[in-house]
Design an enzyme around this catalytic site. Sequence first.
Site: not given
Ligand SMILES: Cc1cc2nc3c(=O)[nH]c(=O)nc-3n(C[C@H](O)[C@H](O)[C@H](O)COP(=O)(O)O)c2cc1C
Length: 222
Positions: A56, A58, A98, A149
Site C-alpha cells: 500500500s 498509503n 501482494k 484502474g
Molecule cells: C481506494 C483503494 C483502496 C485500496 N485498499 C487496499 C487495501 O487495503 N489492501 C490492498 O491490498 N489493496 C488495496 N487497494 C488496491 C486494490 O486492491 C488493487 O490491487 C489496485 O487498486 C489495482 O487494481 P484495480 O486497478 O482493479 O483497482 C486499494 C485500492 C484503492 C483504489
Amino acid sequence: MDAFLENAARAKWRGVLGINIGKNFDTPMERAADDYVACLEKVCTAASYVTINISSPNTKGLRGLQDKAVLDALLGRIVTARDRLADRHGRRVPLALKIAPDLDATQIADIAATVRAQRIDALIATNTSLSRAGVEGLPHAEEQGGLSGAPIKAHATAVLAALARELAGEVPLIGAGGILSGADAAEKAAAGASLVQLYTGLIYRGPALVRECVRAMDRQPA
Ligand SMILES: Cc1cc2nc3c(=O)[nH]c(=O)nc-3n(C[C@H](O)[C@H](O)[C@H](O)COP(=O)(O)O)c2cc1C
C-alpha cells in the site's frame, strides 16, 4: 481487527474469503512483523486465505518491506506463526503476498526467489501505483496516494508476466490492476494469472463485471 471480524461474521457471504493484513501506520518498521503476526493470529480461522499486504502506498515505509532481506525475515516470522497456528487449529491457512507495480526487474526476481524459498502459496500482482504515467496533466493527477484502474493496467500486467517467467508455474499468480472488462481479465490469464482481483472496475462497471471476467477466463486455454 475485532470490529472487522464482527463485520465478517455478520456477512451472509459463505464463499471464499480472503483477508488482507498490514501493519499499523504508527508501528515502527523494525516491529512490523509483530503487527502481521498479531493480525494473522486474529484472522486465521475466519479467512479462506490471508494476504500479506506490503504494497500500500498509503502507509509510510510499508513498501520497504519488499526489499529482499527485510522481506525474507518478515515472511519467515509470518510462516512460522502460520505453522504454529496450523498445529493449534488443525488448518494451515494459505498465505498470499501482494506486491506493488513500482518494482524493477531485480526487485521482481528477488521477490520471486523469496516467495519460492518461504513457500508462500500465491502472489498478487499488483497493488496501486505511485507513478502518474498516463494521467499527466489531468485534474487530480497530483493527488497523493496510489493510482488504480486503466492507467496502471499495462504496467501491472508486465510485472505479472515477469513473475510468471521467474516462477514458471511454481507459485499461483493472482492478477490485479486495471481490469475493466472480460478481455482485461483474459489478458491477465494469458500473462500467467490463475485468478484475478477486481477493484476499480467494480466502481465503473458494477457487479456484472464479475460474470464477464469469469466467462472470459473460462475461454482461456488451460
Ligand atoms: C481506494 C483503494 C483502496 C485500496 N485498499 C487496499 C487495501 O487495503 N489492501 C490492498 O491490498 N489493496 C488495496 N487497494 C488496491 C486494490 O486492491 C488493487 O490491487 C489496485 O487498486 C489495482 O487494481 P484495480 O486497478 O482493479 O483497482 C486499494 C485500492 C484503492 C483504489
